[in-house]
Scaffold this motif. Structure first.
Motif, PDB file in Angstrom:
ATOM      1  N   GLN A  86      45.739  -0.753 -16.081  1.00 34.80           N
ATOM      2  CA  GLN A  86      44.908  -1.279 -15.000  1.00 34.80           C
ATOM      3  C   GLN A  86      45.275  -0.712 -13.633  1.00 34.80           C
ATOM      4  OE1 GLN A  86      42.061  -3.584 -15.462  1.00 34.80           O
ATOM      5  NE2 GLN A  86      42.448  -2.295 -17.239  1.00 34.80           N
ATOM      6  N   SER A  87      46.387   0.017 -13.569  1.00 33.93           N
ATOM      7  CA  SER A  87      46.776   0.657 -12.311  1.00 33.93           C
ATOM      8  C   SER A  87      46.010   1.961 -12.072  1.00 33.93           C
ATOM      9  CB  SER A  87      48.276   0.933 -12.309  1.00 33.93           C
ATOM     10  OG  SER A  87      48.617   1.764 -13.411  1.00 33.93           O
ATOM     11  N   LEU A  88      45.333   2.456 -13.101  1.00 40.40           N
ATOM     12  CA  LEU A  88      44.551   3.696 -12.953  1.00 40.40           C
ATOM     13  C   LEU A  88      43.282   3.414 -12.160  1.00 40.40           C
ATOM     14  CD1 LEU A  88      44.827   5.291 -16.519  1.00 40.40           C
ATOM     15  CD2 LEU A  88      45.972   6.013 -14.415  1.00 40.40           C
ATOM     16  N   PRO A  89      42.769   4.435 -11.472  1.00 43.88           N
ATOM     17  CA  PRO A  89      41.536   4.221 -10.704  1.00 43.88           C
ATOM     18  C   PRO A  89      40.312   4.056 -11.612  1.00 43.88           C
ATOM     19  CG  PRO A  89      42.235   6.508 -10.525  1.00 43.88           C
ATOM     20  CD  PRO A  89      43.305   5.782 -11.288  1.00 43.88           C
ATOM     21  N   VAL A  90      39.309   3.387 -11.079  1.00 41.76           N
ATOM     22  CA  VAL A  90      38.038   3.273 -11.789  1.00 41.76           C
ATOM     23  C   VAL A  90      37.438   4.665 -11.948  1.00 41.76           C
ATOM     24  CG1 VAL A  90      37.583   0.937 -10.944  1.00 41.76           C
ATOM     25  CG2 VAL A  90      36.743   2.904  -9.634  1.00 41.76           C
ATOM     26  N   GLU A  91      36.550   4.816 -12.904  1.00 45.22           N
ATOM     27  CA  GLU A  91      35.830   6.071 -13.077  1.00 45.22           C
ATOM     28  C   GLU A  91      34.441   5.898 -12.475  1.00 45.22           C
ATOM     29  OE1 GLU A  91      35.852   7.468 -17.108  1.00 45.22           O
ATOM     30  OE2 GLU A  91      38.010   7.150 -17.303  1.00 45.22           O
ATOM     31  N   VAL A  92      33.957   6.940 -11.801  1.00 48.02           N
ATOM     32  CA  VAL A  92      32.676   6.852 -11.094  1.00 48.02           C
ATOM     33  C   VAL A  92      31.834   8.070 -11.416  1.00 48.02           C
ATOM     34  CG1 VAL A  92      31.572   6.662  -8.824  1.00 48.02           C
ATOM     35  CG2 VAL A  92      33.830   5.637  -9.200  1.00 48.02           C
ATOM     36  N   TYR A  93      30.560   7.843 -11.614  1.00 45.34           N
ATOM     37  CA  TYR A  93      29.603   8.947 -11.671  1.00 45.34           C
ATOM     38  C   TYR A  93      28.290   8.476 -11.063  1.00 45.34           C
ATOM     39  CZ  TYR A  93      27.358   6.953 -15.878  1.00 45.34           C
ATOM     40  OH  TYR A  93      26.706   6.147 -16.764  1.00 45.34           O
ATOM     41  N   TYR A  94      27.461   9.443 -10.711  1.00 50.57           N
ATOM     42  CA  TYR A  94      26.141   9.103 -10.185  1.00 50.57           C
ATOM     43  C   TYR A  94      25.116  10.065 -10.747  1.00 50.57           C
ATOM     44  CZ  TYR A  94      27.071  12.815  -6.734  1.00 50.57           C
ATOM     45  OH  TYR A  94      27.376  14.002  -6.115  1.00 50.57           O
ATOM     46  N   VAL A  95      23.881   9.583 -10.841  1.00 52.27           N
ATOM     47  CA  VAL A  95      22.761  10.402 -11.289  1.00 52.27           C
ATOM     48  C   VAL A  95      21.655  10.297 -10.254  1.00 52.27           C
ATOM     49  CG1 VAL A  95      23.256  10.282 -13.770  1.00 52.27           C
ATOM     50  CG2 VAL A  95      21.810   8.554 -12.723  1.00 52.27           C
ATOM     51  N   VAL A  96      20.995  11.411 -10.044  1.00 53.53           N
ATOM     52  CA  VAL A  96      19.872  11.455  -9.129  1.00 53.53           C
ATOM     53  C   VAL A  96      18.617  11.144  -9.938  1.00 53.53           C
ATOM     54  CG1 VAL A  96      18.596  12.915  -7.511  1.00 53.53           C
ATOM     55  CG2 VAL A  96      21.080  13.151  -7.723  1.00 53.53           C
ATOM     56  N   GLU A  97      17.751  10.350  -9.353  1.00 53.45           N
ATOM     57  CA  GLU A  97      16.503   9.946 -10.001  1.00 53.45           C
ATOM     58  C   GLU A  97      15.837  11.116 -10.732  1.00 53.45           C
ATOM     59  OE1 GLU A  97      12.139   8.280  -8.561  1.00 53.45           O
ATOM     60  OE2 GLU A  97      13.782   8.358  -7.135  1.00 53.45           O
ATOM     61  N   ALA A  98      15.360  10.838 -11.931  1.00 53.18           N
ATOM     62  CA  ALA A  98      14.627  11.796 -12.759  1.00 53.18           C
ATOM     63  C   ALA A  98      15.503  12.927 -13.296  1.00 53.18           C
ATOM     64  CB  ALA A  98      13.417  12.365 -12.011  1.00 53.18           C
ATOM     65  N   CYS A  99      16.801  12.838 -13.161  1.00 54.13           N
ATOM     66  CA  CYS A  99      17.719  13.852 -13.692  1.00 54.13           C
ATOM     67  C   CYS A  99      18.693  13.181 -14.653  1.00 54.13           C
ATOM     68  CB  CYS A  99      18.487  14.531 -12.566  1.00 54.13           C
ATOM     69  SG  CYS A  99      17.443  15.389 -11.398  1.00 54.13           S
ATOM     70  N   ARG A 100      19.104  13.916 -15.634  1.00 53.84           N
ATOM     71  CA  ARG A 100      20.052  13.375 -16.614  1.00 53.84           C
ATOM     72  C   ARG A 100      21.499  13.748 -16.308  1.00 53.84           C
ATOM     73  NH1 ARG A 100      17.501  13.745 -22.623  1.00 53.84           N
ATOM     74  NH2 ARG A 100      15.598  12.591 -22.178  1.00 53.84           N
ATOM     75  N   LEU A 101      21.669  14.765 -15.477  1.00 55.20           N
ATOM     76  CA  LEU A 101      23.007  15.273 -15.194  1.00 55.20           C
ATOM     77  C   LEU A 101      23.846  14.229 -14.460  1.00 55.20           C
ATOM     78  CD1 LEU A 101      24.934  17.700 -15.311  1.00 55.20           C
ATOM     79  CD2 LEU A 101      23.948  18.453 -13.144  1.00 55.20           C
ATOM     80  N   ARG A 102      25.033  13.979 -14.981  1.00 56.13           N
ATOM     81  CA  ARG A 102      25.970  13.046 -14.334  1.00 56.13           C
ATOM     82  C   ARG A 102      26.850  13.833 -13.379  1.00 56.13           C
ATOM     83  NH1 ARG A 102      28.396   9.027 -18.990  1.00 56.13           N
ATOM     84  NH2 ARG A 102      26.398   8.110 -19.583  1.00 56.13           N
TER      85      ARG A 102
END
Length: 131
Positions: A86-102
């Motif tokens: 639990q000391s590790l950082p959260v993982e984050v990603y984002y996607v732009v509308e209409a795109c599948r690429l993370r």
């Protein structure tokens, strides 16, 4: 690649996630005419982690059109592991509308062009339908 220091899994809260997304977005260096709203959408409790979903809604309002005809969304997912320390950082990603690429913070540079392309394509579609 620009990034922030994301919180640890044990310190994560929905509000802190929102604050950190805003801090990360501010590093993008977008033209100040872009405005966005950020909302928390949902929490998904999966077997090995929890996912927290957020949406940013982008537009460029002007005095002539204070309510834009088209907007663009960027969706963020923050993953909190149930099995890693639990000391590790959260993982984050984002996607732009209409795109599948993370896209992962620190791995990809956000491009303002992505927002412009979405809004332009929606505007063209609206014009096509209105004729």
């Amino acid at each position: 690649m620009k990034n922030i220091e994301w919180t640890s899994c044990k310190e994560f809260t929905i509000d802190l996630g929102k604050e950190q997304i805003e801090k990360y977005i501010n590093m993008w260096g977008l033209d100040p005419s872009w405005l966005y709203s950020l909302v928390f959408l949902e929490e998904k409790d999966l077997e090995f982690h929890k996912q927290y979903h957020y949406r940013t809604l982008w537009s460029i309002p002007t005095p002539q059109t204070p309510i834009p005809k088209a907007t663009a969304c960027v969706y963020f997912v923050i993953t909190v592991s149930k099995i890693k320390p639990q000391s590790l950082p959260v993982e984050v990603y984002y996607v732009v509308e209409a795109c599948r690429l993370r896209h992962r913070p620190g791995k990809t540079s956000f491009r303002e062009k992505w927002l412009k392309d979405i809004i332009e394509s929606k505007t063209l579609l609206q014009e096509t339908i209105n004729f």
